[in-house]
Design a protein around this motif. Structure first.
Motif, short mmCIF file in Angstrom:
data_model
loop_
_atom_site.label_atom_id
_atom_site.label_comp_id
_atom_site.label_asym_id
_atom_site.label_seq_id
_atom_site.Cartn_x
_atom_site.Cartn_y
_atom_site.Cartn_z
N ARG A 175 -8.80 6.19 7.37
CA ARG A 175 -9.27 4.87 7.78
C ARG A 175 -8.33 3.78 7.28
NH1 ARG A 175 -15.43 3.24 6.68
NH2 ARG A 175 -15.67 4.91 8.23
N GLU A 176 -7.84 3.93 6.06
CA GLU A 176 -6.92 2.95 5.49
C GLU A 176 -5.59 2.96 6.25
OE1 GLU A 176 -8.35 3.06 0.81
OE2 GLU A 176 -7.03 4.64 1.58
N ALA A 195 -6.00 1.11 9.49
CA ALA A 195 -6.00 -0.34 9.24
C ALA A 195 -4.58 -0.85 9.03
CB ALA A 195 -6.88 -0.66 8.04
N LEU A 196 -3.77 -0.10 8.30
CA LEU A 196 -2.38 -0.49 8.08
C LEU A 196 -1.62 -0.55 9.41
CD1 LEU A 196 -0.04 -1.03 6.04
CD2 LEU A 196 0.41 1.43 6.14
N LEU A 240 -3.02 6.95 1.07
CA LEU A 240 -3.99 6.31 1.97
C LEU A 240 -4.87 7.34 2.67
CD1 LEU A 240 -1.96 3.48 3.78
CD2 LEU A 240 -3.43 3.31 1.77
N ARG A 241 -6.14 7.02 2.79
CA ARG A 241 -7.05 7.83 3.60
C ARG A 241 -6.87 7.45 5.07
NH1 ARG A 241 -12.61 7.27 -0.05
NH2 ARG A 241 -11.76 8.23 -1.96
N ARG A 284 0.84 -1.20 0.00
CA ARG A 284 0.00 0.00 0.00
C ARG A 284 0.87 1.25 0.00
NH1 ARG A 284 -3.72 -2.41 4.74
NH2 ARG A 284 -1.87 -3.73 4.89
#
Length: 260
Positions: free
Chosen positions: A78-79, A82-83, A75-76, A70
């Motif tokens: 939320r992303e 998660a990462l 990345l947003r 990724r």
């Protein structure tokens, strides 16, 4: 663990802080899944900035950074959260809740996998507790599970921090000067834990260090940073004293070696 460990690919990554300081200056790196890497350099060399950039805590100013497939720059929020759930962080200062039990500190690592209401009530699932117990056993501190974190020695607290990271079931572990405040025997013990995690579980481990002997003993690959730039990237076995002197910009001194 089952999950594939993360690889990292950086291309011309620059990090410039709002005050104008350039912490990373056009860094390009490829760290393969399952590697154990020692990042060395003096204070201000960019070691901590590199770790925090990989974790998305510090945004890059230019370039591209791919972690686990990724691209962080795109990345947003939320992303990115998660990462981070797949990345275990270990800090010099332990970052424990000292009034809480060892178990509750380790269960913090399950937050990304636990509904908010369970976290709020402390109603962790039996499988989460089992993961926490196994993480504590892996670092040899299961017997302290009910103790308050404040009653532990520095080395024991760092092992709790490692267990907390392990309870995330991470694909990448980032350790930022994890032994800087520990005595030599305890420091070697903590580094042995990190090496065993890498070898037994296959997790990618990146450790920031400034001590020559620890970098040589516990890493297989060495990345040397100086003034935000990579000045060495190769096998630890090939890193002579001259290599370290080039990284540090001076001769090796007693403070650069931990000892036994």
């Amino acid at each position: 663990m089952g999950a594939v460990p993360f690889s990292i690919h950086a291309r011309d990554v620059t990090v410039r802080y709002p005050n104008g300081v350039v912490a990373l200056d056009g860094i390009s790196l490829d760290i393969q899944a399952g590697e154990m890497v020692s990042v060395v350099g003096l204070s201000g060399s960019g070691k901590s900035s590199l770790i925090r950039t990989i974790n998305g805590l510090v945004p890059i100013s230019s370039g591209t950074l791919e972690v686990g497939g990724r691209h962080l720059e795109s990345l947003r929020a939320r992303e990115l959260r998660a990462l981070r759930g797949d990345i275990g962080m270990i800090f010099q200062g332990f970052n424990l809740a000292t009034r809480a039990s060892v178990l509750n500190n380790v269960l913090v690592g399950r937050l990304a996998h636990t509904p908010t209401w369970r976290t709020f009530l402390g109603a962790y699932r039996a499988e989460d507790r089992q993961i926490a117990y196994e993480a504590l056993e892996r670092v040899g501190i299961l017997g302290k599970v009910w103790d308050r974190a404040s009653t532990l020695s520095g080395g024991q607290q760092q092992r709790v921090a490692i267990a907390r990271a392990l309870s995330q079931q991470p694909r990448l572990v980032l350790a930022d000067e994890p032994v800087a405040s520990l005595d030599p025997p305890t420091a070697h013990g903590v580094m042995s834990d990190l090496r065993r995690i890498n070898r037994d579980l296959g997790i990618t481990v990146i450790t920031n260090l400034h001590l020559v002997d620890l970098a040589r003993q516990y890493g297989t690959r060495l990345i040397g940073l100086r003034a935000g730039q990579v000045v060495y990237d190769g096998a630890v076995a090939d890193a002579s004293d001259a290599v370290f002197e080039n990284i540090y910009g001076r001769s090796i001194e007693n403070r650069d070696v931990l000892g036994t």
